[in-house]
Design a protein around this motif. Structure first.
Motif, mmCIF file in Angstrom:
data_model
loop_
_atom_site.group_PDB
_atom_site.id
_atom_site.type_symbol
_atom_site.label_atom_id
_atom_site.label_comp_id
_atom_site.label_asym_id
_atom_site.label_seq_id
_atom_site.Cartn_x
_atom_site.Cartn_y
_atom_site.Cartn_z
ATOM 1 N N VAL A 123 57.394 -43.543 47.677
ATOM 2 C CA VAL A 123 56.164 -44.325 47.588
ATOM 3 C C VAL A 123 54.993 -43.465 48.051
ATOM 4 N N VAL A 124 53.959 -43.442 47.236
ATOM 5 C CA VAL A 124 52.701 -42.789 47.593
ATOM 6 C C VAL A 124 51.659 -43.894 47.655
ATOM 7 N N GLY A 125 50.937 -43.969 48.746
ATOM 8 C CA GLY A 125 49.947 -45.030 48.867
ATOM 9 C C GLY A 125 49.089 -44.882 50.102
ATOM 10 N N ARG A 126 48.713 -46.035 50.632
ATOM 11 C CA ARG A 126 47.842 -46.055 51.813
ATOM 12 C C ARG A 126 48.322 -47.149 52.756
ATOM 13 N N LEU A 127 47.895 -47.069 54.002
ATOM 14 C CA LEU A 127 48.218 -48.091 54.994
ATOM 15 C C LEU A 127 47.114 -49.140 55.015
ATOM 16 N N LYS A 128 47.523 -50.395 55.209
ATOM 17 C CA LYS A 128 46.556 -51.487 55.301
ATOM 18 C C LYS A 128 46.961 -52.398 56.448
ATOM 19 N N GLN A 129 45.997 -52.746 57.273
ATOM 20 C CA GLN A 129 46.254 -53.646 58.398
ATOM 21 C C GLN A 129 45.707 -55.033 58.074
ATOM 22 N N ASP A 130 46.588 -56.024 58.155
ATOM 23 C CA ASP A 130 46.167 -57.421 58.020
ATOM 24 C C ASP A 130 45.988 -57.998 59.414
ATOM 25 N N ARG A 131 44.912 -58.773 59.612
ATOM 26 C CA ARG A 131 44.639 -59.414 60.903
ATOM 27 C C ARG A 131 44.412 -60.900 60.678
ATOM 28 N N TRP A 132 44.943 -61.720 61.602
ATOM 29 C CA TRP A 132 44.753 -63.164 61.548
ATOM 30 C C TRP A 132 44.988 -63.743 62.936
ATOM 31 N N SER A 133 44.724 -65.025 63.083
ATOM 32 C CA SER A 133 44.998 -65.736 64.332
ATOM 33 C C SER A 133 46.066 -66.780 64.070
ATOM 34 N N ASP A 134 46.996 -66.928 65.011
ATOM 35 C CA ASP A 134 48.028 -67.952 64.852
ATOM 36 C C ASP A 134 47.458 -69.323 65.219
ATOM 37 N N LYS A 135 48.306 -70.338 65.203
ATOM 38 C CA LYS A 135 47.856 -71.716 65.449
ATOM 39 C C LYS A 135 47.228 -71.894 66.825
ATOM 40 N N GLU A 136 47.661 -71.070 67.789
ATOM 41 C CA GLU A 136 47.114 -71.152 69.141
ATOM 42 C C GLU A 136 45.877 -70.284 69.325
ATOM 43 N N GLY A 137 45.457 -69.596 68.277
ATOM 44 C CA GLY A 137 44.276 -68.742 68.359
ATOM 45 C C GLY A 137 44.553 -67.329 68.832
ATOM 46 N N ASN A 138 45.824 -66.955 68.981
ATOM 47 C CA ASN A 138 46.172 -65.611 69.413
ATOM 48 C C ASN A 138 46.029 -64.634 68.240
ATOM 49 N N PRO A 139 45.417 -63.484 68.483
ATOM 50 C CA PRO A 139 45.266 -62.515 67.397
ATOM 51 C C PRO A 139 46.616 -61.893 67.025
ATOM 52 N N LYS A 140 46.841 -61.740 65.734
ATOM 53 C CA LYS A 140 48.060 -61.122 65.201
ATOM 54 C C LYS A 140 47.655 -60.053 64.205
ATOM 55 N N SER A 141 48.542 -59.093 63.986
ATOM 56 C CA SER A 141 48.279 -58.079 62.967
ATOM 57 C C SER A 141 49.595 -57.466 62.514
ATOM 58 N N ARG A 142 49.554 -56.855 61.333
ATOM 59 C CA ARG A 142 50.686 -56.094 60.825
ATOM 60 C C ARG A 142 50.145 -55.006 59.927
ATOM 61 N N ILE A 143 50.894 -53.940 59.828
ATOM 62 C CA ILE A 143 50.508 -52.827 58.972
ATOM 63 C C ILE A 143 51.532 -52.737 57.851
ATOM 64 N N LYS A 144 51.038 -52.639 56.613
ATOM 65 C CA LYS A 144 51.915 -52.506 55.456
ATOM 66 C C LYS A 144 51.458 -51.325 54.621
ATOM 67 N N ILE A 145 52.314 -50.926 53.702
ATOM 68 C CA ILE A 145 52.001 -49.845 52.775
ATOM 69 C C ILE A 145 51.564 -50.482 51.460
ATOM 70 N N VAL A 146 50.411 -50.082 50.972
ATOM 71 C CA VAL A 146 49.957 -50.485 49.637
ATOM 72 C C VAL A 146 50.246 -49.298 48.725
ATOM 73 N N ALA A 147 51.223 -49.478 47.824
ATOM 74 C CA ALA A 147 51.659 -48.373 46.955
ATOM 75 C C ALA A 147 50.690 -48.163 45.813
ATOM 76 N N GLU A 148 50.422 -46.905 45.515
ATOM 77 C CA GLU A 148 49.568 -46.533 44.393
ATOM 78 C C GLU A 148 50.354 -45.777 43.334
ATOM 79 N N HIS A 149 51.453 -45.145 43.731
ATOM 80 C CA HIS A 149 52.371 -44.443 42.814
ATOM 81 C C HIS A 149 53.790 -44.678 43.290
#
Length: 102
Positions: free
Chosen positions: A76-102
């Protein structure tokens, strides 16, 4: 000025790809990838495994869903992307995934 955000990784699919569409009809495919790193420590072979979520868009997403399956080795050739959100209690959450380009 853009910063460099590029990744090249090889590994095995941990599950069959899942194809879906955005509300506007753009195909998006997701799958898990396990990447192994082999090395020696005190002359003993070691295996370190890292797991990643991969996201593929548009025509490449359709191609991945047709030809890839669990266990298949891919590069996989691509880039990293971080998603950010808050859970039901308002705590910040995040995850990093690979967005594939090739």
């Amino acid at each position: 000025m853009n910063n460099l955000n590029s990744i090249l990784i090889e590994g095995n699919l941990t599950k069959d790809p899942k194809l879906s569409e955005t509300p506007k009809g753009t195909p998006v495919c997701t799958f898990g990838l396990a990447s192994h790193r082999y090395y020696k420590q005190d002359d003993e072979p070691q295996n370190e495994v890292s797991f990643f979520d991969v996201e593929v868009w548009a025509k490449l997403a359709t191609t991945c869903s047709e030809y890839l399956s669990k266990g298949r080795v891919v590069r996989v050739v691509g880039r990293l992307k971080q998603d950010r959100w808050s859970d039901k209690e308002g705590n910040p959450k995040s995850r990093i995934k690979i967005v594939a380009e090739h």
